[in-house]
Design an enzyme around this catalytic site. Structure first.
Site, PDB file in Angstrom:
ATOM      1  N   TYR A  82       9.535   1.717  -7.311  1.00 18.99           N
ATOM      2  CA  TYR A  82       8.984   2.016  -5.987  1.00 18.99           C
ATOM      3  C   TYR A  82       8.169   0.822  -5.489  1.00 18.99           C
ATOM      4  O   TYR A  82       8.326   0.375  -4.353  1.00 18.99           O
ATOM      5  CB  TYR A  82       8.116   3.277  -6.042  1.00 18.99           C
ATOM      6  CG  TYR A  82       7.356   3.540  -4.766  1.00 18.99           C
ATOM      7  CD1 TYR A  82       7.972   4.177  -3.690  1.00 18.99           C
ATOM      8  CD2 TYR A  82       6.027   3.151  -4.630  1.00 18.99           C
ATOM      9  CE1 TYR A  82       7.283   4.407  -2.509  1.00 18.99           C
ATOM     10  CE2 TYR A  82       5.332   3.376  -3.450  1.00 18.99           C
ATOM     11  CZ  TYR A  82       5.962   4.011  -2.398  1.00 18.99           C
ATOM     12  OH  TYR A  82       5.273   4.235  -1.232  1.00 18.99           O
ATOM     13  N   LYS A  86       8.917  -1.661  -2.311  1.00 16.51           N
ATOM     14  CA  LYS A  86       7.963  -1.868  -1.227  1.00 16.51           C
ATOM     15  C   LYS A  86       7.622  -3.350  -1.047  1.00 16.51           C
ATOM     16  O   LYS A  86       7.488  -3.842   0.069  1.00 16.51           O
ATOM     17  CB  LYS A  86       6.689  -1.059  -1.478  1.00 16.51           C
ATOM     18  CG  LYS A  86       6.871   0.428  -1.266  1.00 16.51           C
ATOM     19  CD  LYS A  86       7.258   0.725   0.157  1.00 16.51           C
ATOM     20  CE  LYS A  86       7.300   2.187   0.481  1.00 16.51           C
ATOM     21  NZ  LYS A  86       7.676   2.456   1.877  1.00 16.51           N
ATOM     22  N   PRO A 109      -0.923   1.320   3.651  1.00 17.04           N
ATOM     23  CA  PRO A 109      -1.751   2.458   3.255  1.00 17.04           C
ATOM     24  C   PRO A 109      -1.761   2.668   1.744  1.00 17.04           C
ATOM     25  O   PRO A 109      -0.786   2.376   1.057  1.00 17.04           O
ATOM     26  CB  PRO A 109      -1.075   3.646   3.960  1.00 17.04           C
ATOM     27  CG  PRO A 109       0.334   3.226   4.161  1.00 17.04           C
ATOM     28  CD  PRO A 109       0.345   1.725   4.246  1.00 17.04           C
ATOM     29  N   SER A 110      -2.890   3.175   1.256  1.00 20.28           N
ATOM     30  CA  SER A 110      -2.971   3.569  -0.145  1.00 20.28           C
ATOM     31  C   SER A 110      -2.382   4.979  -0.280  1.00 20.28           C
ATOM     32  O   SER A 110      -1.708   5.462   0.633  1.00 20.28           O
ATOM     33  CB  SER A 110      -4.425   3.534  -0.614  1.00 20.28           C
ATOM     34  OG  SER A 110      -5.228   4.363   0.213  1.00 20.28           O
ATOM     35  N   MET A 111      -2.622   5.632  -1.413  1.00 22.10           N
ATOM     36  CA  MET A 111      -2.058   6.974  -1.614  1.00 22.10           C
ATOM     37  C   MET A 111      -2.493   7.868  -0.457  1.00 22.10           C
ATOM     38  O   MET A 111      -3.674   8.028  -0.195  1.00 22.10           O
ATOM     39  CB  MET A 111      -2.514   7.557  -2.946  1.00 22.10           C
ATOM     40  CG  MET A 111      -1.746   8.798  -3.308  1.00 22.10           C
ATOM     41  SD  MET A 111      -1.988   9.289  -5.019  1.00 22.10           S
ATOM     42  CE  MET A 111      -1.298   7.887  -5.883  1.00 22.10           C
ATOM     43  N   THR A 112      -1.516   8.417   0.240  1.00 24.59           N
ATOM     44  CA  THR A 112      -1.774   9.104   1.498  1.00 24.59           C
ATOM     45  C   THR A 112      -1.794  10.619   1.312  1.00 24.59           C
ATOM     46  O   THR A 112      -0.847  11.191   0.790  1.00 24.59           O
ATOM     47  CB  THR A 112      -0.712   8.701   2.541  1.00 24.59           C
ATOM     48  OG1 THR A 112      -0.723   7.274   2.658  1.00 24.59           O
ATOM     49  CG2 THR A 112      -1.003   9.309   3.888  1.00 24.59           C
ATOM     50  N   SER A 124       2.782  11.444  -3.021  1.00 28.36           N
ATOM     51  CA  SER A 124       1.319  11.569  -3.024  1.00 28.36           C
ATOM     52  C   SER A 124       0.887  13.008  -3.277  1.00 28.36           C
ATOM     53  O   SER A 124      -0.047  13.262  -4.037  1.00 28.36           O
ATOM     54  CB  SER A 124       0.747  11.078  -1.691  1.00 28.36           C
ATOM     55  OG  SER A 124       0.999   9.710  -1.514  1.00 28.36           O
TER      56      SER A 124
END
Length: 199
Positions: A82, A86, A109-112, A124
């Protein structure tokens, strides 16, 4: 006239993890090229914190910023395709935008977390569910970065509406130690058997 699939068409099959990188790269290239062909001048691209923070050689005390990248070889060797996908998608978007003379702003973005539009759990949300239900027996002695999906949407609008916005923009709401994150879950959902052991 509607297009129909011929009998010689390749059957649809589930995407395997090894498909992630080439699919992400080709899909990104196609979108940027289509944008250029359509006369688009600015593109707002969504990347991921996975393209930023995965580097075992970086000091745990290092403050990450928009110049940071994950270690591709480390991600590949540990099966974290993953993050590989990305990274390569973002690199492809940058290269293709440059070739086409497009202005590019990248939201990372970080973990959304937050309200979902779909019925099934995404990555997430599954991360939370595994701890919430105790399916994940232990948690690491580590921090993780989180952001609200509504803030991610606002970040996209902000970089779109500001013509001078270029490059990468980290979108992070909070960095929490996993123990603190699980304590918050326990306070919100005391009825669940939340993961309590760390490794």
């Amino acid at each position: 006239m509607a297009a129909t699939a011929s009998s010689t068409s390749r059957p649809l099959s589930p995407m395997t993890p090894s498909d992630l990188v080439p699919v992400a790269v080709e899909g990104t290239r196609n979108v940027i090229r289509a944008a250029g062909d359509a006369g688009v001048r600015r593109v707002v691209f969504t990347s991921s914190y996975g393209a930023v923070h995965m580097d075992p050689n970086r000091s745990p005390d290092a403050v990450l910023n928009e110049t940071c990248w994950s270690d591709y070889e480390y991600c590949k060797n540990t099966g974290n395709l993953y993050c590989c996908a990305k990274m390569m998608a973002e690199i492809t978007a940058t290269e293709e935008a440059s070739k086409r003379g497009l202005e590019l702003a990248v939201v990372v973005p970080s973990m959304t977390m937050g309200p979902m539009l779909q019925q099934s759990l995404n990555f997430s949300s599954s991360h939370v569910a595994r701890y919430l239900t105790g399916v994940k027996p232990t948690y690491p002695n580590a921090v993780a970065a989180y952001t609200d999906v509504r803030d991610v949407a606002r970040a996209h609008v902000l970089v779109y509406e500001h013509p001078d916005a270029r490059g990468r923009y980290l979108c992070i709401g909070a960095v929490l130690h996993r123990a603190h994150f699980l304590q918050l879950l326990g306070d919100l959902f005391p009825q669940y058997n939340i993961t309590a052991k760390y490794v």
